[in-house]
Design a protein around this motif. Structure first.
Motif: not given
Length: 163
Positions: A84-112
Motif C-alpha cells: 500500500s506504500v508507493t514512491w517515486n524513482r527520481p532521475g537525480g538528487g538524493m531523496f525518494l518521495w514516499v506516499k503512505l495510504p491516505e489515512q496514515c500520519d507520517a509524524n506518528q510513524l516517525f515517532s515509532i
C-alpha cells in the motif's frame, strides 16, 4: 546560481552565480549588506579544486554512487514495505518521495520509527498548506547500502505493524 555544498563540502558554504555585470554588481552590494563576504579560504580551496580538473570526474563518481544507493533503497523498499506504500524513482538528487495510504500520519510513524533507531523526514514539512501528512522523504546519499537496507527493513517492519 548554485552551490558546491552538496557536491564538494557543505562546510565551505561557497556558491556561484552567472549573470551580467550589472546584476553581479547589484547582488554584490546586497550580499555585503547581509554577510560581508564568503569564507576566503573556502573560495581558494574550491578554486584550486576546480582548476585541478578533478571536479567533473568527482561529479561522475557521485552520480554513479547515488544511483547505486537509490537503487539499493528502492530494492529494499520493494522487499520490505507494504504494497500500500508507493514512491517515486527520481532521475537525480538524493531523496525518494514516499506516499503512505491516505489515512496514515507520517509524524506518528516517525515517532515509532525513532524507537526502532531509524528516521526520515515527514513530508508535511514540504507542503505550505500542511497537507501531505501521509508522505515522507527518504535520503539515500548519506548511508552505506548495508545501512540503507537495514533502515528500510526496520521502517518496513514498523509499517507492517502499524498501517
Amino acid at each position: 546560481m548554485s552551490t558546491f555544498s552538496k557536491t564538494i563540502a557543505p562546510g565551505f558554504r561557497v556558491a556561484f552565480i552567472a549573470a551580467d555585470e550589472e546584476m553581479i554588481a547589484k547582488l554584490s552590494v546586497i550580499k555585503q549588506g547581509t554577510d560581508l563576504h564568503t569564507n576566503t579560504f573556502g573560495q581558494y580551496v574550491i578554486n584550486e579544486y576546480l582548476e585541478s580538473g578533478c571536479y567533473d570526474e568527482h561529479i561522475l563518481l557521485l552520480k554513479k554512487e547515488y544511483k547505486y544507493r537509490r537503487d539499493c533503497m528502492i530494492a529494499a523498499m520493494e522487499q520490505y514495505f507494504p504494497s500500500s506504500v508507493t514512491w517515486n524513482r527520481p532521475g537525480g538528487g538524493m531523496f525518494l518521495w514516499v506516499k503512505l495510504p491516505e489515512q496514515c500520519d507520517a509524524n506518528q510513524l516517525f515517532s515509532i520509527c525513532i524507537d526502532h533507531n531509524v528516521a526520515f523526514v515527514p513530508g508535511q514539512e514540504f507542503f505550505p498548506d500542511s497537507s501531505g501528512k501521509n508522505t515522507m522523504r527518504l535520503n539515500f546519499s548519506n548511508a552505506s547500502p548495508a545501512n540503507i537496507e537495514e533502515g528500510i527493513k526496520r521502517m518496513g517492519n514498523v509499517m507492517s505493524d502499524t498501517l
